[in-house]
Motif scaffolding. Structure first.
Motif, PDB file in Angstrom:
ATOM      1  N   GLU A 161       0.863  -1.145   0.011  1.00  0.00           N
ATOM      2  CA  GLU A 161       0.009   0.115  -0.042  1.00  0.00           C
ATOM      3  C   GLU A 161       0.954   1.117   0.077  1.00  0.00           C
ATOM      4  O   GLU A 161       1.774   1.399   0.750  1.00  0.00           O
TER       5      GLU A 161
ATOM      6  N   SER B  25       0.112   4.314   0.908  1.00  0.00           N
ATOM      7  CA  SER B  25       0.067   5.480   1.986  1.00  0.00           C
ATOM      8  C   SER B  25       0.531   5.031   3.298  1.00  0.00           C
ATOM      9  O   SER B  25      -0.215   4.036   3.975  1.00  0.00           O
ATOM     10  N   PRO B  26       1.238   5.739   3.785  1.00  0.00           N
ATOM     11  CA  PRO B  26       1.705   5.340   5.093  1.00  0.00           C
ATOM     12  C   PRO B  26       0.614   5.584   6.362  1.00  0.00           C
ATOM     13  O   PRO B  26       0.484   4.863   7.347  1.00  0.00           O
TER      14      PRO B  26
ATOM     15  N   LEU C  44      -1.435   2.522   6.075  1.00  0.00           N
ATOM     16  CA  LEU C  44      -0.654   1.374   6.791  1.00  0.00           C
ATOM     17  C   LEU C  44      -0.749   1.482   8.160  1.00  0.00           C
ATOM     18  O   LEU C  44      -0.671   0.402   8.783  1.00  0.00           O
TER      19      LEU C  44
ATOM     20  N   GLN D  98       5.340  -0.798   2.224  1.00  0.00           N
ATOM     21  CA  GLN D  98       4.871   0.604   1.621  1.00  0.00           C
ATOM     22  C   GLN D  98       5.405   0.812   0.050  1.00  0.00           C
ATOM     23  O   GLN D  98       6.392   0.151   0.021  1.00  0.00           O
TER      24      GLN D  98
END
Length: 263
Positions: free
Chosen positions: A76, A78-79, A82, A100
């Motif tokens: 994914e 987007s931090p 996550l 990430q």
């Protein structure tokens, strides 16, 4: 890019836990198809399935799959997503490996040809090149493995615009190669069933199965949101509608499952 396992290690053995899938009208058809797919893939060997959720967001699919005992990896970009995934996994008491990255990073993050199943849900609408993204996904899929693609349906969007009085906008959707109704359309791209199955074929996938998702739910008034007393009946209706291919054309989303050939 970061890599971390989120949530406690372990989880129930595959197939032994109570079904943790979200039971809502809008998700009923997808989870019914995934249950059938997981059962067929599990029948090909012993042990938990290796599942990759590309663009898995906050873990709405990954965490329930991990709770069933499967080895789930989320990739994914987007931090923030996550971080939310980490909290969700911890609350559920399951472990989900998280990286990430984008679909283009899959070949550097994950072993080639190892995953039994790759989810690509609500991703192709937003990537720069859907064909390349699907090809990247196939690279981490083992022979005989499956890809689950969920994407917005252009024909349903045209129907919804007409119901809102946007006749000209509906016409634009039908004429536009990306299925958009104009510059103000927040959706970068929509698909037809033919377009999605064509993408899977060009990526080398075979035997595509197409279902409609949310055939009726998004046509109902807002009072039918999750928690309404008729939610169970509506979920059953959506499951039945998904099994009728003639209704896929008016479904808000299209769900396509296709397979990497053996050998």
């Amino acid at each position: 890019m970061s890599d971390k396992g989120v949530g406690p290690a372990g989880g129930a053995p595959a197939g032994t836990a109570a079904d943790p899938a979200p039971q809502t009208a809008r998700s009923a058809a997808v989870w019914e198809a995934l249950r059938e797919l997981l059962a067929s893939l599990a029948g090909a060997g012993d042990g938990p399935l290796r599942i990759v959720d590309a663009g898995g967001g906050t873990g709405g699919a990954a965490v329930p799959l991990a709770a069933l005992g499967h080895e789930v990896t989320v990739v994914e970009p987007s931090p923030d997503s996550l971080a939310a995934l980490e909290r969700r996994a911890a609350e559920a008491g399951v472990r989900v490996r998280a990286y990430q990255g984008d679909t283009v990073d899959l070949h550097t993050l994950l072993p080639a040809a190892e995953a039994h199943l790759v989810l690509l849900h609500n991703v192709l609408e937003y990537v720069d090149d859907p064909a390349s993204a699907l090809t990247d996904v196939v690279g981490v899929l083992r022979p005989g493995g499956a890809v689950s693609v969920l994407a917005a349906n252009a024909f349903a969007a045209a129907l919804h615009r007409v119901l809102l009085g946007g006749v000209a906008e509906a016409h634009r959707i039908l004429d536009d190669p990306d299925g958009r109704w104009g510059e103000g359309d927040p959706m970068p791209r929509r698909f037809t069933a033919e377009g999605l199955t064509g993408l899977t074929a060009r990526a080398g996938l075979v035997a595509p199965r197409v279902r409609g998702v949310s055939v009726f739910a998004d046509l109902l008034p807002g009072r039918y949101d999750t928690g309404h007393e008729d939610e169970g009946a509506l979920a059953a209706l959506e499951s039945e509608a998904a099994r009728r291919p003639e209704l896929a054309g008016i479904a808000t989303q299209l769900h396509v499952v296709a397979f990497r050939p053996e050998g």
